[in-house]
Design an enzyme around this catalytic site. Structure first.
Site, PDB file in Angstrom:
ATOM      1  N   MET A  30       1.167  -1.247   0.127  1.00 21.96           N
ATOM      2  CA  MET A  30      -0.425   0.060   0.090  1.00 21.96           C
ATOM      3  C   MET A  30       0.898   0.922  -0.297  1.00 21.96           C
ATOM      4  O   MET A  30       0.421   2.409   0.088  1.00 21.96           O
ATOM      5  CB  MET A  30      -1.135   0.181   0.780  1.00 21.96           C
ATOM      6  CG  MET A  30      -1.728  -1.136   1.190  1.00 21.96           C
ATOM      7  SD  MET A  30      -3.394  -0.823   2.328  1.00 21.96           S
ATOM      8  CE  MET A  30      -2.419  -0.717   3.978  1.00 21.96           C
ATOM      9  N   ASN A  32       3.869   3.899   1.197  1.00 21.00           N
ATOM     10  CA  ASN A  32       4.698   4.290   2.232  1.00 21.00           C
ATOM     11  C   ASN A  32       6.008   3.393   2.354  1.00 21.00           C
ATOM     12  O   ASN A  32       5.786   2.549   3.872  1.00 21.00           O
ATOM     13  CB  ASN A  32       3.606   4.901   3.178  1.00 21.00           C
ATOM     14  CG  ASN A  32       4.351   5.830   4.326  1.00 21.00           C
ATOM     15  OD1 ASN A  32       4.836   5.306   5.423  1.00 21.00           O
ATOM     16  ND2 ASN A  32       4.428   6.712   3.980  1.00 21.00           N
ATOM     17  N   HIS A  37       9.091  -3.646   3.556  1.00 23.17           N
ATOM     18  CA  HIS A  37       8.866  -3.446   2.575  1.00 23.17           C
ATOM     19  C   HIS A  37       9.603  -3.729   1.648  1.00 23.17           C
ATOM     20  O   HIS A  37       9.793  -4.775   0.472  1.00 23.17           O
ATOM     21  CB  HIS A  37       7.189  -1.970   1.959  1.00 23.17           C
ATOM     22  CG  HIS A  37       6.627  -1.826   2.591  1.00 23.17           C
ATOM     23  ND1 HIS A  37       6.707  -0.435   3.372  1.00 23.17           N
ATOM     24  CD2 HIS A  37       5.373  -2.648   3.012  1.00 23.17           C
ATOM     25  CE1 HIS A  37       5.565  -0.496   3.852  1.00 23.17           C
ATOM     26  NE2 HIS A  37       4.806  -1.463   3.352  1.00 23.17           N
ATOM     27  N   SER A 188       4.153   1.296   8.115  1.00 22.97           N
ATOM     28  CA  SER A 188       3.311   2.433   7.683  1.00 22.97           C
ATOM     29  C   SER A 188       3.119   3.159   9.461  1.00 22.97           C
ATOM     30  O   SER A 188       3.724   3.965   9.024  1.00 22.97           O
ATOM     31  CB  SER A 188       2.406   1.946   7.387  1.00 22.97           C
ATOM     32  OG  SER A 188       3.480   1.658   5.451  1.00 22.97           O
TER      33      SER A 188
HETATM   34  P1  AMP Z   1       1.842  -3.310   3.304  1.00 22.15           P
HETATM   35  O1  AMP Z   1       1.414  -1.989   2.974  1.00 22.15           O
HETATM   36  O2  AMP Z   1       1.282  -2.456   4.843  1.00 22.15           O
HETATM   37  O3  AMP Z   1       0.034  -3.453   3.088  1.00 22.15           O
HETATM   38  O4  AMP Z   1       2.449  -4.174   3.422  1.00 22.15           O
HETATM   39  C1  AMP Z   1       2.525  -4.879   2.301  1.00 22.15           C
HETATM   40  C2  AMP Z   1       3.494  -5.672   2.467  1.00 22.15           C
HETATM   41  O5  AMP Z   1       4.838  -5.554   2.773  1.00 22.15           O
HETATM   42  C3  AMP Z   1       2.887  -6.792   3.248  1.00 22.15           C
HETATM   43  O6  AMP Z   1       3.233  -8.262   2.933  1.00 22.15           O
HETATM   44  C4  AMP Z   1       3.353  -6.619   4.635  1.00 22.15           C
HETATM   45  O7  AMP Z   1       3.075  -7.909   5.881  1.00 22.15           O
HETATM   46  C5  AMP Z   1       4.622  -6.731   4.154  1.00 22.15           C
HETATM   47  N1  AMP Z   1       5.406  -5.614   5.521  1.00 22.15           N
HETATM   48  C6  AMP Z   1       5.022  -4.675   6.796  1.00 22.15           C
HETATM   49  N2  AMP Z   1       5.823  -4.287   7.530  1.00 22.15           N
HETATM   50  C7  AMP Z   1       6.514  -5.284   6.776  1.00 22.15           C
HETATM   51  C8  AMP Z   1       7.901  -5.348   8.120  1.00 22.15           C
HETATM   52  N3  AMP Z   1       8.488  -4.987   9.197  1.00 22.15           N
HETATM   53  N4  AMP Z   1       8.806  -6.939   8.078  1.00 22.15           N
HETATM   54  C9  AMP Z   1       8.726  -7.478   6.640  1.00 22.15           C
HETATM   55  N5  AMP Z   1       7.200  -7.439   5.993  1.00 22.15           N
HETATM   56  C10 AMP Z   1       6.882  -6.149   6.014  1.00 22.15           C
END
Ligand code: AMP
Length: 284
Positions: A30, A32, A37, A188
């Protein structure tokens, strides 16, 4: 690195990649972007010929009183970070491209039971939104592998089931959680926290670690008591716990003493910010 905004343009480009016999790694986000990520995208870079990251703040996974409008957006920085790790392409559609009739009028993908537990209990409909957007991305992008973080443990488990149950020919790769020096999982939503709250937030992972240590050391651990103590610990640090659950990892049901493959999952509010984290343990 090319940025695609329409499904048609992306499909055309990916067809050429496929025609060349190259493997595709998909990294849904998503935006940020933080180092967590980027660790997904780096692993995709190592394992696949062509890396596609997606940046889309998906409205259908946010509840009516959640932070969709305020969700941090940093498109230019995200693009710069992805370029630095040699990502090949980014798909960054607008909402109308993915939900032309409006999100409420379209088909929903739902994984039963597991989607109702834990975060699903506190965020009704959240995982249906996640499953729907992930299925759409899988149908748009003929990826060989797709990368998801273990930080969102329940989400990863649900996506594995979705892919299995719907026979989607994409391998799901789980990537370990990246943390800051206090142990706080990068997120984020940490952007919503001030300096004091960032220190307070570390209690979530510390409590997960303490509980995991207790389970490993105690020959006869009482899971309910450990959960109670953990909730107390999190509350006394000024957070409002949502749940703290010692679970059987394969099912995410409450763990029994016979279960050996465990995961402890926690969610808590710090002010209006909802934080989640987890820790896995294997017992002998
Ligand atoms: P999001 O943008 O929050 O939907 O996250 C995108 C992807 O990044 C998802 O698969 C999350 O599980 C992964 N992600 C988010 N934070 C972390 C983190 N601290 N370590 C590893 N992967 C992450």
């Amino acid at each position: 690195m090319h940025i695609y905004q329409t499904i048609a343009d992306l499909r055309q480009a990916l067809q050429l990649v496929k025609d060349d016999g190259l493997s595709i790694g998909l990294v849904p986000t998503m935006g940020n972007l933080h180092k967590g990520h980027l660790s997904l995208a780096r692993l995709a870079r190592e394992q696949c010929d062509f890396v596609l990251a997606t940046i889309f703040v998906n409205p259908t996974q946010f509840g009516p009183n959640e932070d969709f409008q305020n969700y941090p957006r940093s498109f230019d920085d995200d693009i710069a970070a992805l370029k630095l790790i040699n990502c090949d392409a980014v798909f960054a559609p607008n909402i109308e491209e993915l939900y032309p009739q409006g999100p409420k009028l379209e088909t929903l993908v739902s994984v039963p039971n597991i989607s109702k537990l834990l975060c699903g209990a506190s965020r009704p409909g959240h995982f249906d939104g996640v499953c729907t957007i992930v299925t759409k991305l899988f149908n748009i992008c003929p990826a060989n592998k797709a990368y998801f973080g273990e930080k969102d443990y329940q989400q990863l488990a649900i996506i594995r089931k979705l892919v299995h149950d719907l026979n989607i020919p994409i391998e799901i790769i789980g990537v370990p959680t990246l943390r800051n020096t206090s142990g706080l999982a990068l997120s984020s939503r940490n952007n919503y926290l001030n300096a004091e709250q960032l220190k307070q937030a570390a209690v979530l992972y510390k409590t997960l670690q303490l509980t995991a240590d207790s389970i490993k050391l105690d020959k006869n651990p009482n899971y309910s008591e450990l959960e109670e103590a953990a909730l107390e610990n999190i509350s006394s640090a000024g957070l409002k716990p949502d749940y703290f659950s010692i679970c059987d990892a394969p099912s995410l049901f409450p763990a029994t003493v016979n279960d050996k493959d465990l995961v402890i999952l926690a969610a808590a509010y710090l002010g209006n910010t909802r934080l989640i984290d987890n820790i896995s343990i294997k017992l002998a």
